[in-house]
Structures are given as C-alpha cells and as structure tokens.
Design a protein around this motif. Structure first.
Motif, PDB file in Angstrom:
ATOM      1  N   LEU A   1       0.505  -1.452  -0.102  1.00  0.00           N
ATOM      2  CA  LEU A   1       0.352   0.135   0.230  1.00  0.00           C
ATOM      3  C   LEU A   1       1.020   1.409   0.004  1.00  0.00           C
ATOM      4  O   LEU A   1       0.739   1.824  -0.475  1.00  0.00           O
TER       5      LEU A   1
ATOM      6  N   LEU B   1      -0.123   5.494  -8.333  1.00  0.00           N
ATOM      7  CA  LEU B   1      -1.661   5.658  -7.937  1.00  0.00           C
ATOM      8  C   LEU B   1      -1.965   6.322  -6.480  1.00  0.00           C
ATOM      9  O   LEU B   1      -3.554   6.956  -6.669  1.00  0.00           O
TER      10      LEU B   1
ATOM     11  N   SER C   1       1.831   1.939  -4.403  1.00  0.00           N
ATOM     12  CA  SER C   1       1.541   2.299  -4.478  1.00  0.00           C
ATOM     13  C   SER C   1       1.707   4.215  -4.799  1.00  0.00           C
ATOM     14  O   SER C   1       1.381   4.651  -6.046  1.00  0.00           O
TER      15      SER C   1
END
Length: 521
Positions: free
Chosen positions: A398, A407, A402
């Motif tokens: 995460l 993102l 990411s």
C-alpha cells in the motif's frame, strides 16, 4: 379515583396471579416415587440422546435387603473417576445402615462429594444434569440428589493475548466462571466480596455472576443492574457482548458505556473503586459497570511505574486519540479548503506528489483509509504468524508500490499511516476511533474546517450526554470533579490518592488511612 382504585386492584391481582403461576411452573414436574417411571420421564425429556448415560445399580442394606438406584449423567461432562470412587464404591462395597425411610439421608452422608443438593423437580434436575452435574435417584423416593462433579476440559490460566503486561501479573480469566471467581477471591480475600449468580436464557441457561464489595459499592447501582438483568428474556446468551448490548444506557451510541477486561488484577482494582463485575460463564471477557471514557486512556501498569513516566504515557494516549481521529480530516481541509494553513515550504512537495495521481484527493484518502482497515482486519482474523506477515507485506504494497505506480501520493500515505499507528496506542476503543476517523473525514471533505469544528462540537455534546448505569460517562470533566483530576490526564503520586474517585458512587470515600513519613533529610 374509583377508576384508579380499580386499576390498582387489577394490577395486584395480576401480580399475585403471576406469582402463583410461577410457583406452579416451578413445581409442575415433581419426581415419582417409582424409579422406573422417573427413568422413562427423563428419557422423554432428554429425547433418548446418545450422550446421556443411565446406570442402574443396587445399594445393599444392613438388614439383607437392597435398594434400587439410578445414576444419570452426560458423557464428557462429568469426572468419571470421582463418580466411580466417591459414589459407586461408597454405596456398593459396604451395606447401608439406616432405618427404613431414611435411606436418602444416609446415602447423602455416605457420598464423598462436597456439593450435593436435593431436588424434587424433574425439569430443574434436567437442566442441572445438562450443566455437567450427576443425578442420583433412589427407588421409593420422590426426590433426587444432584452431585456436582464436573470433568470437562478447560483452558489453562494464561496471560491474555490482547492485554499484555510488562510489569504486573501474567494471568487472565478463562471460560469457566468458578475459576474466574476464585482468581478474584484470591486477590480480595475479604468477606465483603460477594457474588450473586442468576441464569439468563431459556435454552442456554447461562450463569451470569455479579461481583461487588459490600460496604464500598453503591446499593442503588446493584439494584438498577439487577432490574435490567431480570428484564432480559431471550432464548440464549453466548457471550458477554450480548449482555453488554442488552443492559447499556445508550445502545445506539458508538461509545461503549460498559467496560470489559480479561485481567483479574484490573478487575480487583475496579471492584475496590465501587464497580460491579459481570462474569459470564463460557466467556473469558468480564464486564464492569459503571465505565467512564477516561478509563480507555489508563492502564494497570500506570500504577506500577513512577508517576512521571506514567503521566507522560497517559498524555501521549490522549494526544494519540486526537491525532488518530482528526489527522485525515485536517489534511483534507487544509489541502482543499484552507491552503493558507499549509507552510510555504511544504506546498511545492505536496503539489509535486499530487501531479501523477489520477484520483481526487478526497477519493484518494478515503481509499487509503478503507485499504488500511482491510489490512488490519485481515491481520487480526488470520493466524498470528500469517497475520503478522500480511500486515508487513500489505503495508509495503500500500505504501511504496502505490506511490511508485503513481496511484497514491506520498503525503497521503504518511497522513493515513500516522493516523492508524496512533490508534494502536488506545486499543480498547480501536473500533470507535475507526468510525470517528471516517465521520470527521466526511464532514471535513464536504464543508472544510467549519464542518470539522461542527462535527467535533457535536461529538463532544454527545459524549457529555452519555451515562453508564446512570453515572456520567465524561466524569470527572463533565460533571467537574477536581479531586479526581489527580488520576485523569496525569497521574500524581499514589500517596496523594487518599480518597476514592467521586466520579464513581461509593459508600467508603477514604482509601488510604495512613502512610509512613518519608523524604525527611
């Protein structure tokens, strides 16, 4: 006036009728003096279940005659050695010397088991049998003996996994109520410590034990709690959480107004303050009431350490609670509504981190909050070794992956991570912090800083309105008890805590009568 008198008479007649029906229901299934009829009725009541054992045997009498007897027990719930050695051998190896008609009394004296009760109600005897007791019936007597000789396996006493202590006792409650009561009795060996047991659940017949110290606890609290427990009419009770939700003052609030613990040392300390413990058979988590919000920021280890470090840790818990619920909301309010709050040195890095992110900031933060909740829940539910690995790998995915993929922005990861790490400091209300974090975030996303302020004020108003068995939930802050501030935001030395807190109603205000004089030069 005539109407009121008629209504009062009707209510009295109704209450008397209920009492008569209750007495009739308690004695509507008496035993027969014929042992064979009793056996048939028991088999009908128990539906000829395969785990129910009926053992016939003969008791020799001194005059050369014999007496038929029947043992009824549940396979796997009784101690077979105790029944064999202390009941069967005691009654069959030697003849029974007793006048005719008094064999039951002599049998009761011969059995080498401490807890033996007479029972003349077949329905009550069945419930006692299914609780792990043994039923002994004699031919010619419309009364049986209930023998308490349980033998099922129980978990050993160990330290609770969710509430470990560095300095203090390393023992916790287990699923068996008598063991938990013994742990409390061992810590408070005083006759004022009293326990009362009631049964709740038409089918489960769960034992609910109330523990309190007479002379310290407020009798009004006990009466109020008993009235609520008596009004519970359900089929079954599986755990203490169901009792908590049935008797709490505010069942629709996100804040728990009834506390829980698995540690006997914590429970004994709470009893000495005037609390009431609720021990549910089959659940290692015991409840205590009244419970205040301040206790979520305390730990039993605070009183084992020096007051300076304990005060620092307690202030850190309060600060962590505020950071955990408000940091994502402050972040979204500053970026979207109040950019003047951001220092000029931080504006450029934040803008550069947001350039490659395809989602709006609100959606980005909300996705990260939900994903962290998923990772946390998965780490809790999976086996310990897999859960730890998943928590580490999930955080890395995460976070680093990411951000590398563009993102999610790095500032968002930092803000959400700090918010969740701060929540680990106050684990007793981890579920509350998760809901508050989302609620404040939504208010801030819609209305900015003004929405956050209004949401916080509404939250404080709601917390002040809460009570725990009639005791204000936010005491000693609202209502204001300055004396109790000695053990609130900070912890002052123990020798200054001569009185019990006024926040909890009690009958014995003085806790420390005298201490040795120390510190003289």
């Amino acid at each position: 006036m005539r109407f009121l008198k008629i209504e009062s008479i009707r209510q009295k007649i109704k209450q008397n009728t209920k009492g008569i029906q209750k007495n009739r229901s308690n004695h509507s299934h008496p035993f027969s003096s014929d042992i064979h009829k009793n056996e048939e009725r028991l088999k009908q009541q128990l539906n000829s279940s395969e785990d129910i054992i009926f053992h016939d045997f003969i008791i020799p009498l001194h005059d050369g005659h014999s007496l038929k007897a029947l043992l009824v027990l549940v396979d796997g719930l009784i101690n077979e050695d105790a029944i064999r050695n202390n009941v069967l051998e005691q009654l069959t190896e030697e003849s029974l010397e007793s006048p005719q008609g008094e064999e039951l009394k002599k049998v009761k004296e011969r059995i080498a088991i401490f807890n033996i009760k007479n029972e003349d109600n077949l329905e009550k005897a069945v419930f006692q049998l299914l609780k792990g007791n043994t039923l002994l019936l004699l031919d010619g007597y419309s009364e049986g003996l209930v023998l308490n000789a349980p033998g099922y396996e129980v978990r050993a006493i160990a330290e609770p996994q969710s509430d470990r202590a560095v300095r203090g006792a390393h023992e916790g409650f287990i699923e068996l109520s008598p063991t938990n009561i013994a742990l409390l009795r061992r810590r408070i060996p005083h006759p004022s410590l009293q326990f009362e047991t009631i049964k709740i659940g038409e089918f489960s017949q769960t034992d609910i034990t109330l523990g309190y110290i007479k002379g310290i606890v407020d009798p009004k609290l006990i009466e109020r709690l008993k009235q609520r427990l008596d009004q519970i009419k359900v089929d079954e009770i599986n755990n203490s959480g169901e009792i908590e939700q049935f008797i709490e003052d505010h069942p629709f609030s996100i804040f728990p107004t009834i506390g829980n613990t698995e540690r006997p040392d914590v429970a004994s300390a709470l009893l000495m303050e005037g609390r009431i413990m609720i021990i549910v058979n089959g659940d290692p988590v015991s409840l205590y009431i009244p419970s205040l919000f301040l206790e979520n920021m305390k730990s039993i280890e605070d009183y084992s350490s020096r007051p300076y470090y304990s005060s620092f840790i307690r202030l850190m818990r309060f600060f962590s609670f505020i950071i955990s619920i408000s940091l994502p909301a402050l972040y979204i309010a500053a970026i979207n509504f109040h950019k003047v709050m951001i220092p000029s040195e931080m504006i450029v890095p934040i803008i550069q981190a947001r350039e490659t992110v395809p989602f709006p900031l609100t959606m980005e933060v909300f996705m990260m909050i939900l994903m962290f909740e998923v990772v946390r829940e998965a780490g809790v539910r999976l086996p310990q070794q897999i859960g730890i690995a998943l928590s580490i790998v999930g955080a890395l995915i995460l976070g680093q992956v990411s951000v590398s993929a563009g993102l999610v922005g790095a500032p968002t990861i930092v803000v959400v991570s700090i918010s969740y790490i701060a929540a680990f400091v106050i684990t007793p209300i981890a579920d509350v912090t998760a809901l508050l974090r989302i609620g404040l975030f939504i208010a801030s996303s819609l209305f900015g800083g003004y929405g956050l302020i209004v949401a916080v004020l509404g939250l404080l108003t709601h917390m002040i309105s809460l009570t725990s068995l009639g005791v204000p939930y936010m005491a000693p802050f609202a209502p204001f008890y300055f004396q109790d501030w000695k053990d609130s935001l900070i912890r002052l030395p123990l020798r200054w805590k001569k009185h019990r807190p006024k926040s909890i109603p009690n009958q014995r205000a003085t806790r420390i009568k005298s201490l040795p004089k120390t510190g003289d030069k």
